[in-house]
Design a protein around this motif. Sequence first.
Motif, mmCIF file in Angstrom:
data_model
loop_
_atom_site.group_PDB
_atom_site.id
_atom_site.type_symbol
_atom_site.label_atom_id
_atom_site.label_comp_id
_atom_site.label_asym_id
_atom_site.label_seq_id
_atom_site.Cartn_x
_atom_site.Cartn_y
_atom_site.Cartn_z
ATOM 1 N N UNK A 1 0.826 -1.207 0.000
ATOM 2 C CA UNK A 1 0.000 0.000 0.000
ATOM 3 C C UNK A 1 0.860 1.257 0.000
ATOM 4 N N UNK A 2 1.955 1.242 0.764
ATOM 5 C CA UNK A 2 2.849 2.406 0.766
ATOM 6 C C UNK A 2 3.434 2.641 -0.623
ATOM 7 N N UNK A 3 3.891 1.576 -1.277
ATOM 8 C CA UNK A 3 4.448 1.727 -2.621
ATOM 9 C C UNK A 3 3.402 2.273 -3.596
ATOM 10 N N UNK A 4 2.166 1.846 -3.414
ATOM 11 C CA UNK A 4 1.097 2.299 -4.301
ATOM 12 C C UNK A 4 0.772 3.773 -4.074
ATOM 13 N N UNK A 5 0.637 4.181 -2.813
ATOM 14 C CA UNK A 5 0.302 5.575 -2.537
ATOM 15 C C UNK A 5 1.489 6.484 -2.851
ATOM 16 N N UNK A 6 2.718 5.990 -2.682
ATOM 17 C CA UNK A 6 3.896 6.782 -3.045
ATOM 18 C C UNK A 6 3.963 7.001 -4.551
ATOM 19 N N UNK A 7 3.580 5.969 -5.329
ATOM 20 C CA UNK A 7 3.552 6.123 -6.788
ATOM 21 C C UNK A 7 2.487 7.133 -7.215
ATOM 22 N N UNK A 8 1.338 7.095 -6.556
ATOM 23 C CA UNK A 8 0.308 8.092 -6.854
ATOM 24 C C UNK A 8 0.797 9.496 -6.503
ATOM 25 N N UNK A 9 1.547 9.598 -5.418
ATOM 26 C CA UNK A 9 2.086 10.890 -5.036
ATOM 27 C C UNK A 9 3.068 11.427 -6.057
ATOM 28 N N UNK A 10 3.912 10.539 -6.600
ATOM 29 C CA UNK A 10 4.868 10.987 -7.618
ATOM 30 C C UNK A 10 4.157 11.504 -8.854
ATOM 31 N N UNK A 11 3.003 10.938 -9.161
ATOM 32 C CA UNK A 11 2.254 11.394 -10.341
ATOM 33 C C UNK A 11 1.790 12.843 -10.203
ATOM 34 N N UNK A 12 1.563 13.301 -8.965
ATOM 35 C CA UNK A 12 1.104 14.680 -8.773
ATOM 36 C C UNK A 12 2.187 15.556 -8.151
ATOM 37 N N UNK A 13 3.395 15.010 -8.034
ATOM 38 C CA UNK A 13 4.523 15.817 -7.584
ATOM 39 C C UNK A 13 4.675 15.968 -6.093
#
Length: 421
Positions: free
Chosen positions: A285-297
């Motif tokens: 879940x952390x890896x998933x939410x971190x990837x979503x965060x990278x998408x929006x900077x």
Amino acid sequence: MDHFFPPKDPLPGRCRLKKNLSAAPLTSEDIKLAFSKSSPSSAPGPDGVPYSVWKKVNLVNPTIILELLSPLVAFGYHPPSPKTANGVGLDKPGKASYDSPASFRIIVLLKTISKILERIMTVRLSAIARSKGLLHHNKCGSLPGLSSSDACLTLTHEVRTLQRPRLKVSTLFLDIKAGLDNVNASTPRARLLASHVPSYMVDWVSSFLSERTCTLVFQGSPNLSSPVSVGTPQGSPISPLLFLLYVSPLHMSIPRGQMVSYVDDFSITVASLSRRGHIRKLQRLFNKVAARGRDIGVSFSVPKTELIHWRTPSQGSPPSMAPIELDGHRFQPSKVVRWLGYWFTPALNTTHHFRHRLSLAQAIFSFVKRLSSPGAGVRPFLCHRIANGLLLPILTYGADLLTPNSSVLRRMDSFWNRVQR
């Protein structure tokens, strides 16, 4: 300056202003509501005009501010003059060294006339965002009726619910790094347009976030104004709401779990039959939410991450010490976690929280006593007002959610009786 406001490509400028027929007319009630939420002690911006001046202007002639701000709402425009601001650097507590800009937080002092309009637009955008489903239902903070206690209540309720079928429950606490400073103006505009938000609101938000300037104010500063092409100003009434909209895509549905957030503080709770199983689940879940965060900077401050393994008071087995590894960092489970001003233990025991509140109130009380030495200082009735206005909220913070046990309650009562004397 680039550390606090990293340069990014600005939004394209508007060629021509056009009146938006979708804009609801500004009313005197909107102005009154904005003033009712404005603190008279709020520091003014570069023009030095406090709220009290505008309140007197509105009292003498209510049409002046109304006619001044109405065209800005109708045309969805925030002019350059209110977008100039002073930036005051505040020390972040607990830093080992203050040689780096990262050890400071910039609070932006905006012109009060701009903040009056921002409060009006905050009320409107909040209603629009809820009606359009732009805010996740587990997103708290900066919204009417949703406070830090609601976020903590949601967390504790979910933990207790998941523990009933004898599942192992753990929570990962995350903090977004430099949240407000990383808001890219193009992202909120695209999201608002995709959700069919009224055009005047989309235009105004884009105008508010673009072409901003800030002057850093500190001892020996050159007082030079610098352009700010990223971020939403800390100190603005609408900035927290814009940030909530910005990070809303980070929320996700979790089977046998839940994600709760308060502005830039996130918690991810999961449950499974074994600790090892939900450690792996938390990592995914952390890896998933971190990837979503990278998408929006945006990114998470990994060193601030905390892990807690919840347990029921009836569990006789030793507490689990299973760690978690995230981005090369290894985190051991915490015995006590402080989140949104609440102190949580694995067994959800309230003793630690209220002992901390009592110690903090006692420290403040020792300072207040110096203000009223015998024969001098503050009058006794003013000291009672200070006690009720300052000490009581500190002592009882969290009592809307947590209940102290009888031992701690007696100590709190004894301290409060001493304060009243």
